[in-house]
Design a protein around this motif. Structure first.
Motif, short mmCIF file in Angstrom:
data_model
loop_
_atom_site.label_atom_id
_atom_site.label_comp_id
_atom_site.label_asym_id
_atom_site.label_seq_id
_atom_site.Cartn_x
_atom_site.Cartn_y
_atom_site.Cartn_z
N ALA A 37 0.83 -1.21 0.00
CA ALA A 37 0.00 0.00 0.00
C ALA A 37 0.87 1.25 0.00
N LEU A 38 1.95 1.23 0.76
CA LEU A 38 2.86 2.37 0.81
C LEU A 38 3.49 2.61 -0.56
N ILE A 39 3.94 1.56 -1.20
CA ILE A 39 4.55 1.70 -2.54
C ILE A 39 3.52 2.22 -3.54
N ARG A 40 2.28 1.70 -3.46
CA ARG A 40 1.22 2.18 -4.35
C ARG A 40 0.96 3.67 -4.15
N GLU A 41 0.93 4.09 -2.88
CA GLU A 41 0.71 5.51 -2.58
C GLU A 41 1.86 6.37 -3.09
N LYS A 42 3.09 5.90 -2.93
CA LYS A 42 4.24 6.67 -3.42
C LYS A 42 4.21 6.78 -4.94
N ARG A 43 3.77 5.74 -5.62
CA ARG A 43 3.64 5.81 -7.09
C ARG A 43 2.57 6.81 -7.49
N ARG A 44 1.47 6.85 -6.70
CA ARG A 44 0.42 7.84 -6.95
C ARG A 44 0.99 9.25 -6.81
N GLU A 45 1.78 9.46 -5.76
CA GLU A 45 2.41 10.77 -5.56
C GLU A 45 3.35 11.11 -6.71
N ASP A 46 4.13 10.15 -7.16
CA ASP A 46 5.02 10.38 -8.29
C ASP A 46 4.24 10.79 -9.54
N ALA A 47 3.09 10.15 -9.76
CA ALA A 47 2.25 10.49 -10.91
C ALA A 47 1.73 11.92 -10.79
N LEU A 48 1.37 12.34 -9.58
CA LEU A 48 0.94 13.72 -9.37
C LEU A 48 2.07 14.69 -9.65
N ARG A 49 3.26 14.37 -9.13
CA ARG A 49 4.42 15.24 -9.36
C ARG A 49 4.74 15.33 -10.86
N ALA A 50 4.59 14.24 -11.59
CA ALA A 50 4.85 14.24 -13.03
C ALA A 50 3.90 15.18 -13.76
N GLN A 51 2.75 15.45 -13.16
CA GLN A 51 1.79 16.39 -13.73
C GLN A 51 2.04 17.82 -13.25
N GLY A 52 3.10 18.00 -12.47
CA GLY A 52 3.43 19.33 -11.97
C GLY A 52 2.72 19.71 -10.69
N ILE A 53 2.12 18.74 -10.02
CA ILE A 53 1.42 19.01 -8.77
C ILE A 53 2.37 18.77 -7.61
N MET A 54 2.51 19.76 -6.74
CA MET A 54 3.34 19.61 -5.55
C MET A 54 2.61 18.68 -4.57
N VAL A 55 3.34 17.82 -3.90
CA VAL A 55 2.75 16.90 -2.93
C VAL A 55 3.37 17.17 -1.57
N VAL A 56 2.53 17.47 -0.59
CA VAL A 56 2.97 17.75 0.77
C VAL A 56 2.30 16.75 1.70
N ARG A 57 3.05 16.21 2.63
CA ARG A 57 2.53 15.21 3.57
C ARG A 57 2.68 15.73 5.00
N TRP A 58 1.76 15.33 5.85
CA TRP A 58 1.88 15.60 7.27
C TRP A 58 1.34 14.42 8.04
N THR A 59 1.68 14.36 9.32
CA THR A 59 1.20 13.29 10.18
C THR A 59 0.11 13.83 11.10
N TRP A 60 -0.59 12.91 11.74
CA TRP A 60 -1.59 13.34 12.71
C TRP A 60 -0.94 14.10 13.86
N ALA A 61 0.29 13.75 14.19
CA ALA A 61 1.00 14.49 15.24
C ALA A 61 1.16 15.95 14.87
N THR A 62 1.34 16.22 13.57
CA THR A 62 1.43 17.61 13.11
C THR A 62 0.14 18.35 13.44
N LEU A 63 -0.99 17.70 13.21
CA LEU A 63 -2.28 18.31 13.54
C LEU A 63 -2.43 18.50 15.05
N GLU A 64 -2.07 17.48 15.79
CA GLU A 64 -2.20 17.55 17.25
C GLU A 64 -1.34 18.66 17.84
#
Length: 82
Positions: A37-64
């Motif tokens: 699942a992690l690899i699939r998600e990273k590939r999805r992110e790579d596909a977004l980046r290939a379209q010129g979309i910036m990808v930003v990630r955060w954790t729940w701890a960031t929200l807390e």
């Protein structure tokens, strides 16, 4: 729950979403491991980046810790300057 926040400013786009191991456990498809699942998600992110979309990630701890604005601000500044 995974949070995805699509943000567009002009022609520029940013995809922001939560991350964490628990998220990948919930995203499992039949016969899939958390690693798959992690690899699939990273590939999805790579596909977004290939379209010129910036990808930003955060954790729940960031929200807390109420740090999400600080995480997103530099990315939003880059979008606005583009």
């Amino acid at each position: 729950m995974a949070l995805r926040v699509p943000i567009s400013i002009g022609r520029e786009s940013l995809s922001a979403s939560s991350t964490g191991l628990q998220k990948y456990g919930r995203l499992l498809r039949p016969g899939e491991t958390a690693r798959d699942a992690l690899i699939r998600e990273k590939r999805r992110e790579d596909a977004l980046r290939a379209q010129g979309i910036m990808v930003v990630r955060w954790t729940w701890a960031t929200l807390e810790r109420r740090e999400l604005v600080g995480v997103l601000a530099p990315w939003l500044d880059m979008l606005a300057a583009a």
